[in-house]
Scaffold this motif. Structure first.
Motif, PDB file in Angstrom:
ATOM      1  N   ALA A   1       1.694 -29.493  -8.909  1.00 34.78           N
ATOM      2  CA  ALA A   1       0.608 -30.051  -9.707  1.00 34.78           C
ATOM      3  C   ALA A   1       0.447 -29.302 -11.027  1.00 34.78           C
ATOM      4  N   GLY A   2       0.337 -30.054 -12.082  1.00 34.75           N
ATOM      5  CA  GLY A   2       0.051 -29.470 -13.387  1.00 34.75           C
ATOM      6  C   GLY A   2      -1.413 -29.694 -13.729  1.00 34.75           C
ATOM      7  N   GLN A   3      -1.801 -29.278 -14.910  1.00 37.57           N
ATOM      8  CA  GLN A   3      -3.172 -29.485 -15.364  1.00 37.57           C
ATOM      9  C   GLN A   3      -3.137 -29.743 -16.862  1.00 37.57           C
ATOM     10  N   SER A   4      -4.165 -30.444 -17.356  1.00 35.86           N
ATOM     11  CA  SER A   4      -4.192 -30.753 -18.781  1.00 35.86           C
ATOM     12  C   SER A   4      -4.722 -29.577 -19.599  1.00 35.86           C
TER      13      SER A   4
ATOM     14  N   SER B   1      -3.076 -23.120 -20.324  1.00 38.05           N
ATOM     15  CA  SER B   1      -3.077 -21.860 -19.577  1.00 38.05           C
ATOM     16  C   SER B   1      -1.826 -21.099 -20.005  1.00 38.05           C
TER      17      SER B   1
ATOM     18  N   GLN C   1       4.627 -28.789 -18.615  1.00 41.79           N
ATOM     19  CA  GLN C   1       3.209 -28.950 -18.280  1.00 41.79           C
ATOM     20  C   GLN C   1       2.576 -27.605 -17.943  1.00 41.79           C
TER      21      GLN C   1
ATOM     22  N   MET D   1       0.131 -25.057 -15.849  1.00 45.00           N
ATOM     23  CA  MET D   1      -0.198 -24.869 -14.437  1.00 45.00           C
ATOM     24  C   MET D   1      -1.375 -23.907 -14.324  1.00 45.00           C
ATOM     25  N   SER D   2      -2.083 -24.002 -13.198  1.00 44.70           N
ATOM     26  CA  SER D   2      -3.087 -22.982 -12.903  1.00 44.70           C
ATOM     27  C   SER D   2      -2.370 -21.732 -12.409  1.00 44.70           C
TER      28      SER D   2
ATOM     29  N   SER E   1      -1.410 -22.234  -8.736  1.00 48.47           N
ATOM     30  CA  SER E   1      -0.254 -23.099  -8.517  1.00 48.47           C
ATOM     31  C   SER E   1       1.036 -22.393  -8.936  1.00 48.47           C
TER      32      SER E   1
END
Length: 128
Positions: A28-31, A34, A116, A118-119, A122
């Motif tokens: 999972a990525g995030q918008s 980071s 992308q 990531m947190s 993740s």
């Protein structure tokens, strides 16, 4: 676009690879920006011949990123993942943002790269 080559993938079907879930899934990525980036489509493990090919990829990507975007703290290529994943931790969110903008959609070895954010969680969970 040409279909992904299925014969080279490990095992029959989707759930046969190492670890839980489908082998071809991207973590999972995030918008939100980071310091952690995931690059997909960087290589195809089915066509790599050298046992340590992932080390060459890590070295090449680190050099490229440090030359263009800023300091790389940590890098890891997932040599077994069919989508050729490379994880990168930059020293700052700003440098990671520059890299995400500079790499996303670019072509590397004939493949279009997905970059992308990531947190941290993740990144740490999935880093090979």
């Amino acid at each position: 676009a040409p279909a992904m080559p299925l014969p080279g993938m490990p095992g029959p079907g989707m759930g046969a690879g190492p670890g839980p879930g489908p082998t071809a899934a991207i973590p999972a990525g995030q918008s939100a920006a980071s310091p952690f980036l995931l690059l997909a489509n960087m290589f195809d493990p089915a066509t790599e011949k050298e046992p340590d090919f992932h080390l060459d990829i890590q070295e090449d990507v680190k050099e490229e990123c440090e030359g263009k975007f800023g300091k790389v703290m940590l890098i890891g290529a997932d040599r077994a993942h069919p989508l050729g994943l490379v994880y990168i931790q930059f020293d700052t969110i700003d440098n990671a943002s520059k890299a995400q903008q500079g790499l996303n959609g670019r072509y590397f070895a004939g493949k279009q790269i997905l970059a992308q954010f990531m947190s941290a969680q993740s990144f740490e969970t999935n880093l090979p």
